[in-house]
Scaffold this active site. Sequence first.
Site, PDB file in Angstrom:
ATOM      1  N   ASP A   1      -6.879   2.166   7.518  1.00 46.50           N
ATOM      2  CA  ASP A   1      -5.592   2.831   7.729  1.00 46.50           C
ATOM      3  C   ASP A   1      -5.814   4.340   7.631  1.00 46.50           C
ATOM      4  O   ASP A   1      -6.962   4.808   7.755  1.00 46.50           O
ATOM      5  CB  ASP A   1      -4.527   2.332   6.742  1.00 46.50           C
ATOM      6  CG  ASP A   1      -4.852   2.645   5.279  1.00 46.50           C
ATOM      7  OD1 ASP A   1      -5.844   3.367   5.018  1.00 46.50           O
ATOM      8  OD2 ASP A   1      -4.116   2.178   4.396  1.00 46.50           O
TER       9      ASP A   1
ATOM     10  N   TYR B   1       5.972  -8.345   8.972  1.00 48.50           N
ATOM     11  CA  TYR B   1       5.590  -6.937   9.068  1.00 48.50           C
ATOM     12  C   TYR B   1       5.743  -6.430  10.499  1.00 48.50           C
ATOM     13  O   TYR B   1       5.607  -7.205  11.460  1.00 48.50           O
ATOM     14  CB  TYR B   1       4.116  -6.747   8.687  1.00 48.50           C
ATOM     15  CG  TYR B   1       3.762  -7.086   7.265  1.00 48.50           C
ATOM     16  CD1 TYR B   1       3.777  -6.117   6.267  1.00 48.50           C
ATOM     17  CD2 TYR B   1       3.371  -8.390   6.918  1.00 48.50           C
ATOM     18  CE1 TYR B   1       3.420  -6.427   4.961  1.00 48.50           C
ATOM     19  CE2 TYR B   1       3.019  -8.702   5.607  1.00 48.50           C
ATOM     20  CZ  TYR B   1       3.043  -7.720   4.643  1.00 48.50           C
ATOM     21  OH  TYR B   1       2.697  -8.029   3.348  1.00 48.50           O
TER      22      TYR B   1
ATOM     23  N   ARG C   1      -4.020  -4.470   7.377  1.00 51.27           N
ATOM     24  CA  ARG C   1      -5.098  -3.518   7.666  1.00 51.27           C
ATOM     25  C   ARG C   1      -6.329  -4.243   8.195  1.00 51.27           C
ATOM     26  O   ARG C   1      -6.989  -3.779   9.134  1.00 51.27           O
ATOM     27  CB  ARG C   1      -5.475  -2.736   6.410  1.00 51.27           C
ATOM     28  CG  ARG C   1      -4.470  -1.697   6.000  1.00 51.27           C
ATOM     29  CD  ARG C   1      -4.961  -0.924   4.793  1.00 51.27           C
ATOM     30  NE  ARG C   1      -4.906  -1.687   3.561  1.00 51.27           N
ATOM     31  CZ  ARG C   1      -5.876  -1.724   2.639  1.00 51.27           C
ATOM     32  NH1 ARG C   1      -6.995  -1.064   2.848  1.00 51.27           N
ATOM     33  NH2 ARG C   1      -5.722  -2.420   1.534  1.00 51.27           N
TER      34      ARG C   1
ATOM     35  N   ASP D   1       0.829  -1.203   0.000  1.00 50.96           N
ATOM     36  CA  ASP D   1       0.000   0.000   0.000  1.00 50.96           C
ATOM     37  C   ASP D   1       0.865   1.255   0.000  1.00 50.96           C
ATOM     38  O   ASP D   1       1.975   1.242   0.549  1.00 50.96           O
ATOM     39  CB  ASP D   1      -0.912   0.020   1.233  1.00 50.96           C
ATOM     40  CG  ASP D   1      -1.984  -1.057   1.184  1.00 50.96           C
ATOM     41  OD1 ASP D   1      -2.354  -1.474   0.082  1.00 50.96           O
ATOM     42  OD2 ASP D   1      -2.449  -1.468   2.269  1.00 50.96           O
TER      43      ASP D   1
END
Length: 238
Positions: A90, A76, A182, A48
């Site tokens: 987000d 992550y 997310r 993203d």
Amino acid sequence: MNFQQGEILAFDKPYRWTSFDVVGRMRWLLCRRLGVRKLKVGHAGTLDPLATGVLIVCTGKATRRIEELQAGTKEYVATIRLGATTPSFDLEKPIDATYPTQHITREMVESVLERFKGTIQQVPPVFSACKVDGKRAYEMARRGAEVELKAKTLVIDEIELTDCSLPDITIRVVCSKGTYIRALARDIGQALESGGHLTALRRTRVGDIRVEDCLDPEHFDEWLDRQTIEIETETNQK
């Protein structure tokens, strides 16, 4: 290096850059350096715009390995703001609802995170590249259309709390292909009887490739200057 035959490079994608921005810059610089009009370039796994970190880019015949590279386990580091949600899960979209957080403790967070280890079902965000009837979900969502996505089976190998400064928490996640962090933020917020959305996301590893070993796309031209590059003529490409 022979970019026309095929090379695999890893970049640390900057904040606000799209994955296609990285591919586009790399393709433009390479075409200029090689003196060609076209060069096949593709990335293995979208990040993203608001995320940073490992983005694998392939050129030439190495693009055939994109699917294989996408399948690699990913790691992550994510920061989640509890007590509020956004339509995109987000910071792309503004907060649309707030929820209480006074009842949340570190112990509760650690307990909830345990529920997400192993094989889970996850509904992707509507603001995602998932396809519905051949159209990207995010394109439909941005037009205000109703988007219904089906849950997908994923594997969370590891999930740990690395910082708890409520209402913000930071987690490290090791997961399978197709996991939306997310959506994980959304689900963690709901499991805590509150809300949640991502405020920061960094992909630190894809397979064996770590972010500390990645190239900076903003300085890719300088890196190219230090490389020995093979340039193929039409004759030796045949």
